[in-house]
Write an enzyme that holds these catalytic residues in place. Structure first.
Site, PDB file in Angstrom:
ATOM      1  N   ASP A 190      -1.389   1.143  -2.695  1.00  0.00           N
ATOM      2  CA  ASP A 190      -0.566   1.162  -3.906  1.00  0.00           C
ATOM      3  C   ASP A 190      -0.560   2.557  -4.511  1.00  0.00           C
ATOM      4  O   ASP A 190       0.178   2.812  -5.462  1.00  0.00           O
ATOM      5  CB  ASP A 190      -1.107   0.164  -4.938  1.00  0.00           C
ATOM      6  CG  ASP A 190      -0.513  -1.229  -4.728  1.00  0.00           C
ATOM      7  OD1 ASP A 190       0.160  -1.438  -3.703  1.00  0.00           O
ATOM      8  OD2 ASP A 190      -0.741  -2.103  -5.585  1.00  0.00           O
ATOM      9  N   ASP A 250       2.175 -10.469   0.904  1.00  0.00           N
ATOM     10  CA  ASP A 250       1.083  -9.837   0.161  1.00  0.00           C
ATOM     11  C   ASP A 250      -0.152 -10.740   0.118  1.00  0.00           C
ATOM     12  O   ASP A 250      -0.089 -11.933   0.471  1.00  0.00           O
ATOM     13  CB  ASP A 250       1.562  -9.527  -1.267  1.00  0.00           C
ATOM     14  CG  ASP A 250       0.967  -8.250  -1.816  1.00  0.00           C
ATOM     15  OD1 ASP A 250      -0.132  -7.882  -1.390  1.00  0.00           O
ATOM     16  OD2 ASP A 250       1.612  -7.626  -2.688  1.00  0.00           O
TER      17      ASP A 250
END
Ligand code: GLA
Length: 728
Positions: A541, A471
């Site tokens: 997301d 990430d």
């Protein structure tokens, strides 16, 4: 693992000898023509009487082109340098060691080498007649996929550093009555929205200045149509995609002659580069794809190319993951995680992915304010460590994966306490935070070693870990380095990327069996150079399936569906069938505490995963994708996937809004007109009967494609999945 090319490891290469075939070499007497060809497209370049290199043509391969002009206009120079007669936006701008701000590039030589039956590399050397300064234009043509990769190598042998202010990877020109540009713009939670416009005279810039997580507002990719707005299945379309995870710039200049130049490369903003003698500055690659079968044909070219050359292990099936991020966020312990394994097993997932929150002891990572940088297992939450979890997963026949973010640090961490000078920041300025974190300065060798150690210390002692989610949750706002010297501060964002690719390569090469997901708070990092080291990326997301239809649609223009992760979650609270049917069109996964679903919902998800494994995964991940009805154009979206031999296909239809009556038939594409296919509705809820009129009928590909199938949908968030299997 197959690494496509060496540019990622050779950004700044020390070269020992300068080829001095420059100043004295006269301009070639006869024009030199250089053709870079794929199966159906051609880029043709030639030298003018002045020795400069010009572009003659880029488009469909044609038998006859008009003769090249002996004295072409300077506007047609293929890779124009600034300062000596070129009056528009230049591809290259350099200040030579003696202060001269002009560069002249004359053709010196070229060579084409066949790498294999599909790939040929062409290198064209251009030299400044007055300076030992050379630019090599490099092309790798992928025949079958109609893709041309282009990059530039700059090097010199001047007595001191040459300052580079512009360093485009590519700057081709186009001539047409109008130019239609499509970009994928957006932001966190609404990534990759398609937007098309007609370019007016002047310069239109699409860029990122974010440095890291640089693609948050747009990935480095665009489409160009030269004859009106791009159509889905017809007309010439050109696609460009820059392999660069950092700040990029596409500058589209429509000049006074109505010619378009597309300057593509690293964003020169704040990035002047002092190139030392005998070193090569290699730009990132620009990938051009061409098609005369519209945006659909172009995307299929990109997909085929990417599966073979543009991403890691493109042919390898992507596993079905169960991720715990939306299921638990930071709130979990060992018992909770192990209980989630049972849910993963019940659903038939291949792998459990442990997300953020598993590390940090002095500053436990119980929220996003602390612990980042301290990559030791949190002994309170997970007293038996990662190998124990991997073993427990294995007992249930599922793999185990882990989340890392090796480039970042929270100020509340032992790492920052020990190394406050390791972060990117500006001296004398108050630190600015984003998600309460800072970016480690990867230009610093100790930081590079640290990032490698994070990977090694996580993976080497825990061989049960078979997957990594990498990430990157903030961008650069204060681009300063306490490592780089004062006169090289502007190297930061470029050198950061080279170091990052080195660390990514370290992971991919040292742990070839560990699969990897690229993530950056969603798709803040989505480019074909990073994808050399990753199998898939997390596109957003935002997992609400209603929004995901658009997000997956956008990214699908460039990335093959197997690269685009699509999870079944509870976001948006949509019906479970609709949620599953949307996730089926990408690299399927789940993010949910399974016990919170009803038994019926669990059964639906399990059936979806079984269907994916047994009948759909190869079609979605390896087949040809056809976008049939755009969600941007009506109240329904539809797409299908066809196996390479056209013996099987799967059609997905999504109703986006209420309609008084069913909309008309959906017409699949890509089938073999001569084949007869059995039509079956699949992924039906348990015990439900299909309402599809053609269900279980055998119909020719020709009539399916001309008459279509009539989806029995009328209400928003209804969906339909139909399988076509050729009867032998
Ligand atoms: C980012 C990612 C999420 C999740 C969190 C963890 O937002 O996009 O999927 O991994 O970080 O902090």
């Amino acid at each position: 693992m197959k690494i496509r090319h060496t540019f990622l490891s050779l950004c700044l290469v020390l070269t020992t000898e300068f080829d001095s075939a420059h100043a004295s070499e006269p301009a070639p007497a006869a024009p030199v023509t250089i053709t870079i060809a794929t199966a159906r497209s051609t880029l043709e370049l030639y030298t003018g009487a002045d020795g400069r290199l010009y572009q003659r043509y880029y488009g469909a391969t044609r038998a006859h082109l008009s003769a090249p002009k002996a004295k072409p206009a300077r506007e047609g120079e293929f890779h124009p340098p600034a300062g000596n007669g070129f009056i528009l936006e230049p591809a290259l701008q350099a200040t030579h060691a003696d202060g001269n701000t002009s560069t002249e590039l004359r053709y010196a030589s070229h060579e084409t080498t066949a790498v294999d039956a599909n790939i040929a590399v062409t290198r064209i050397k251009l030299q400044d007649p007055e300076y030992p300064f050379a630019v090599t234009l490099c092309f790798r043509a992928y025949r079958a996929e109609d893709v041309i990769e282009q990059w530039v190598e700059i090097r010199h042998d001047e007595p001191k550093a040459v300052r580079l202010d512009r360093f485009a990877s590519a700057a081709p020109v186009f001539q047409a009555d109008s130019y239609w540009l499509t970009q994928l713009q957006g932001d966190f939670m609404r990534e990759a929205e398609l937007q098309e416009e007609c370019l007016a005279p002047g310069i239109k810039v699409l860029d990122s200045k974010l440095g890291v997580r640089a693609h948050q507002m747009r990935p480095p990719a665009f489409l160009l149509s030269l004859a009106g707005p791009a159509r889905e299945e017809s007309g010439e379309v050109i696609g460009g995609s820059l392999g660069w995870a950092g700040s990029f710039q596409f500058a589209f200049e429509v000049d006074h002659r109505r010619q378009l130049r597309a300057l593509c490369g690293i964003n020169p903003f704040g990035s002047a580069y002092q190139l030392d003698p005998a070193r090569t500055f290699r730009t990132p690659p620009m990938f051009w794809a061409w098609s005369d079968a519209g945006k659909g044909g172009l995307s299929r070219n990109f997909h085929r190319w990417a599966r073979q050359y543009g991403m890691r292990d493109g042919a390898k099936p992507r596993p079905v993951l169960l991720n715990n991020w939306e299921a638990t966020y930071f709130k979990f312990d060992e018992a909770k995680i192990v209980s989630l394994f049972d849910g993963a097993k019940e659903l038939g997932a291949d792998l459990f992915l442990l997300d953020d929150g598993w590390f940090g002891n002095k500053h436990p990572r119980d929220d996003d304010h602390r612990g980042l940088g301290d990559w030791q297992v949190n002994t309170k939450k997970l007293p038996h460590g990662l190998s124990y979890l991997a073993d427990e997963a294995k007992k249930r026949s599922i793999g185990f994966g882990i989340w890392i973010e090796p480039e970042m640090v929270n100020p509340l961490s032992e790492l920052f306490e020990q190394h406050p000078d390791w972060v990117i920041r500006q001296p004398k300025r108050e630190l600015q935070f984003h998600r309460d974190q800072l970016i480690l300065d990867l230009t610093r060798p100790e930081v590079q070693a640290f990032a490698r150690r994070v990977i090694d210390d996580t993976l080497a002692p825990n061989p049960g870990i078979s997957y990594v989610k990498w990430d990157c949750n903030r961008y650069v706002m204060q681009p300063g380095s306490s490592y780089l010297p004062a006169d090289r501060q502007t190297h930061l964002l470029i050198d950061y990327q080279w170091a990052l690719y080195d660390v990514m390569r370290h992971m991919a090469e040292k742990y070839p069996k560990v699969m990897a997901m690229l993530c950056s708070g969603g798709a803040g990092r989505a480019d074909f150079s990073s994808m050399q080291f990753f199998h898939s990326f997390w596109p957003s997301d935002n997992t609400d399936p209603m929004q995901r239809i658009y997000i997956q649609w956008g990214f699908g223009h460039f990335f093959p569906p197997g690269a685009v992760i699509a999870h079944i979650t509870d976001k948006g609270h949509r019906p479970i069938k609709f949620t599953c049917d949307v996730a089926l069109t990408g690299a399927l996964g789940v993010d949910r505490d399974v016990s919170r679903w009803t038994p019926a919902e669990r059964a639906t998800v399990a059936a979806t995963i079984a269907l994916y494994h047994n009948r759909i995964r190869d079609l979605v991940q390896q087949g040809d994708q056809y976008r049939l009805e755009s969600p941007y154009e009506g109240k329904r979206a539809a797409l299908d996937y066809v196996s390479p031999d056209r013996a099987r296909a799967v059609l997905f239809v999504y109703q986006l809004g209420e309609t008084a009556a069913t909309l008309g038939p959906v017409k699949p594409r890509g089938l073999d007109p001569a084949q007869r296919y059995r039509v079956r509705e699949i992924n039906l809820p348990a015990k439900a009967k299909s309402r599809l009129a053609l269900h279980d009928q055998v119909v020719s590909g020709a009539s399916l494609m001309s008459e279509g199938v009539q989806p029995p949908l009328r209400h928003a968030v209804e969906s339909l999945v139909v399988e076509f299997v050729a009867e032998r």
